[in-house]
Write an enzyme that holds these catalytic residues in place. Structure first.
Site, PDB file in Angstrom:
ATOM      1  N   ASP A   1      12.094  -7.666  -5.983  1.00  0.00           N
ATOM      2  CA  ASP A   1      11.332  -7.247  -7.159  1.00  0.00           C
ATOM      3  C   ASP A   1       9.935  -6.808  -6.783  1.00  0.00           C
ATOM      4  O   ASP A   1       9.183  -7.567  -6.194  1.00  0.00           O
ATOM      5  CB  ASP A   1      11.262  -8.432  -8.141  1.00  0.00           C
ATOM      6  CG  ASP A   1      11.093  -7.977  -9.568  1.00  0.00           C
ATOM      7  OD1 ASP A   1      11.814  -8.492 -10.437  1.00  0.00           O
ATOM      8  OD2 ASP A   1      10.237  -7.102  -9.802  1.00  0.00           O
TER       9      ASP A   1
ATOM     10  N   HIS B   1      18.500   0.281 -14.430  1.00  0.00           N
ATOM     11  CA  HIS B   1      17.111  -0.106 -14.669  1.00  0.00           C
ATOM     12  C   HIS B   1      16.125   0.676 -13.805  1.00  0.00           C
ATOM     13  O   HIS B   1      15.126   1.199 -14.319  1.00  0.00           O
ATOM     14  CB  HIS B   1      16.960  -1.611 -14.431  1.00  0.00           C
ATOM     15  CG  HIS B   1      15.538  -2.091 -14.520  1.00  0.00           C
ATOM     16  ND1 HIS B   1      14.881  -2.226 -15.723  1.00  0.00           N
ATOM     17  CD2 HIS B   1      14.650  -2.440 -13.556  1.00  0.00           C
ATOM     18  CE1 HIS B   1      13.642  -2.642 -15.491  1.00  0.00           C
ATOM     19  NE2 HIS B   1      13.474  -2.787 -14.182  1.00  0.00           N
TER      20      HIS B   1
END
Lengths: 229, 420
Positions: free
Chosen positions: B239, B331
């Site tokens: 991330d 995403h």
């Protein structure tokens, strides 16, 4: 004949007594600055007088002395936030001069008096009391005022000490110096002039303190009550 | 031509060809072996890296040095905690002033600054009852942001960069995480230091402001992939890819506010969103389905089919059936939009919360700093709310926006310019 002398003596003595009392109370005292609390200092036209207990245990004004501005370095200065009654101020005060300096008095618009306090051991108990003779700081040394140690004591707050606000305190030294320092209001749970239930005395001149969240104003042995006659 | 000569020539050619092949083969093997231990992430590098070597398990005994005495400077043009290196633990404290009072607002900033200037440098706060803890700051940072209502209370126009976020379609905001007058971001590599700091500051603010919520987060000790600055989140994903690096021109242009108003210059805007991860539902997917939803390989963080985290998302690439390799509603692709580089700077933290309605809540504190929300974050989040397939497995339950004040000079308090 005998009676006349006695009467004259009594009258003379009475007059002398009233006059001396009158002089004591009228002598350079403004109506709102009475010597009714140890540590009260009044300043008039660059001259100061300190109210303290004399050798006979009576509160009286000192002789006036001349003032001149001086400087002292200070750091980490703060005052305990409080709404009424008593509170305290702490911090580090440096003596950068080449001679010892003795702080003999303090004054703040926030309280009726600011006393100089020490904490000493008496009969196996830690006791807080006024420091006779004031705080002497040797040249190059730092006076540390901290909870549980030497500190400045606000007696009779006039204004609420709020956290994040600045409380000015002027210090007066024995050689006629004075310096105004700033103390930051801070929340602090300790430094209460209170002893746990069941412990009395051991603290001449100290009673219960009206700290924030404390709603008891008139505990037995409150020295403030005893002094306000 | 002589038959013998032909055979001899042919044989020679074969031998030479064989020798060449063997040599190439040996080099190839050698490269693969060494690349197992040194992973280079430059796109297109001819280093023989295969997907397998990236996803190979990493040594467990990696030492990551953490210094408890390390100090991050407090005073400066900008507040610390935005471009500082990411500490392991971070907490946000959301406060409302006890009264709508300008003096109270000022007092709040005065006491916070005083505590922060001392504690971050490893010195006890005034009246600190645990000075020993204060002596181990472990890169403690304390950062203050003020909300729209703060400006209203002090009677000043809010900075134009501090915009209200629109209500995004997918938001499921809970009142307990709502916007507050101001926020304090506290971060340290030492959890005891963090807790002590939280307590000190909260004590200092007693009778000035009241805590409305606290949001705690953590990051793993190691980077997700060596050399990357991304960390893994609770779904095990890399991330933080496509993120501008602090102390670069790209970062400065995107993050710091430039203004003639000294109460705004060198500030930034922080968006703090509490994103609950629907882990039980996520567990129902297999790895391929999960990765398709995100558009990235879980192990390496590379775009699907790619090798390195730093590769650009191949928008045009299609598979044998003519379908895009990176799904249109994944995403990473939706977040990217049309931009080829970073459009926001984010610094997320993971969270897991005690017991909320009988369940442990796992999630992410999405933390973003920017000087222009209209340019980067708002369009991105709007796109995501519209069409991100990953929406099915997460829920934004809290959202707030704050102006991170400029830094303070020694002798000043944070936000002092607001009161002149």
């Amino acid at each position: 004949m005998y009676t006349k002398k006695i009467t004259a003596g009594i009258v003379a003595g009475f007059i002398a007594l009233t006059m001396s009392t009158g002089i004591a109370s009228a002598d350079m005292s403004k109506p709102n600055t009475k010597c009714n609390l140890s540590g009260v200092i009044k300043v008039e036209k660059n001259k100061a007088q300190l109210c303290s207990t004399n050798a006979k245990g009576k509160l009286s004004w000192s002789k006036p002395w001349s003032l001149k501005k001086t400087t002292m370095e200070s750091s980490d200065t703060w005052a305990k936030a409080a709404a009424e009654g008593m509170s305290a101020a702490f911090g580090k005060i440096e003596n950068n001069a080449s001679k010892p300096v003795t702080i003999v008095a303090a004054k703040s618009p926030y309280a009726k008096a600011v006393q100089l306090h020490e904490v000493v051991m008496k009969d196996g108990m830690m006791v807080m009391q006024e420091k006779k003779g004031g705080f002497t700081v040797k040249p190059g040394e730092t006076l540390e005022l901290k909870p549980g140690g030497n500190h400045l004591m606000f007696i009779g707050l006039n204004k609420t000490i709020k956290p994040g606000t600045t409380v000015p305190i002027t210090l007066y030294t024995s050689d006629g110096g004075f310096v105004k320092l700033n103390f930051m209001g801070r929340n602090f749970a300790g430094a209460n002039e209170e002893y746990p239930e069941g412990e009395e005395g051991g603290m001449p001149g100290h009673g219960s303190g009206e700290m924030p969240n404390s709603d008891s104003d008139k505990k037995p042995g409150n020295h403030m009550e005893g002094m306000r006659k | 031509m002589n038959k013998t000569l032909l055979i001899k020539t042919f044989s020679l050619v074969l031998v030479i060809a064989g020798a060449v092949l063997v040599t190439v083969g040996i080099l190839g093997v050698t490269n693969t072996t060494t690349s197992d231990t040194s992973i280079q992430l430059e796109a297109g590098a001819d280093n023989g890296i295969t997907e397998n070597s990236i996803n190979a398990p990493r040594p467990l005994s990696e030492e990551v040095p953490i210094s408890t005495s390390a100090v991050t400077p407090f005073y400066g043009e900008r507040q610390a905690g935005v471009d500082s290196s990411v500490n392991l633990f971070q907490t946000f404290l959301g406060y409302n002033l006890d009264r709508e009072d300008k003096e109270l607002a000022r007092s709040a900033l005065v006491v916070i600054t005083d505590d922060a200037a001392r504690l971050t440098q490893g010195t006890p706060a005034l009246g600190d009852m645990e000075p020993e803890i204060a002596q181990e700051p472990a890169n403690l940072t304390i950062t203050v942001g003020v909300g729209e209502n703060f400006y209203k209370i002090i009677g000043k126009n809010k900075p134009k960069q501090l915009v209200k976020l629109p209500a995004f379609k997918t938001d499921k905001l809970q009142p307990q995480w709502k916007q507050t007058d101001f926020v304090i971001q506290i971060s340290s590599n030492d959890p005891l230091t963090l807790s002590h700091t939280i307590r000190m500051i909260n004590k200092s603010l007693d009778s000035i402001a009241t805590l409305q919520w606290r949001q705690d987060g953590f990051v793993p000790v190691a980077d997700a992939v060596p050399g990357s600055e991304s960390k893994r989140n609770l779904m095990g994903q890399v991330d933080g890819t496509v993120n501008p690096k602090p102390n670069t021109e790209e970062f400065d242009n995107m993050v710091w506010v430039e203004s003639s108003d000294p109460s705004e210059n060198n500030g930034t805007v922080m968006v703090l969103r509490r994103i609950k991860l629907l882990m039980d539902e996520w567990d129902l997917l297999d790895q391929a389905a999960q990765e398709n939803s995100i558009g990235r390989e879980r192990g390496s963080g590379a775009p699907l089919g790619g090798v390195a985290e730093s590769e650009d998302i191949p928008l045009e690439k299609t598979d044998a059936n003519g379908l895009p390799v990176i799904p249109l509603d994944s995403h990473a692709r939706v977040a990217r939009g049309d931009a080829s580089g970073a459009t926001i700077f984010r610094r997320p933290y993971n969270y897991d919360e005690g017991l909320v309605n009988g369940e442990i809540e796992f999630g992410q504190l999405f933390i973003m700093y920017a000087n222009d929300l209209q340019k980067g974050f708002i369009p991105m989040q709007t796109r995501i709310a519209e069409s991100d397939s990953f929406n099915e497995w997460n829920e934004t339950i809290g959202s707030s926006v704050y102006f991170i004040l400029p830094g303070a000079k020694e002798g000043e308090f944070l936000g002092e310019n607001l009161f002149t």
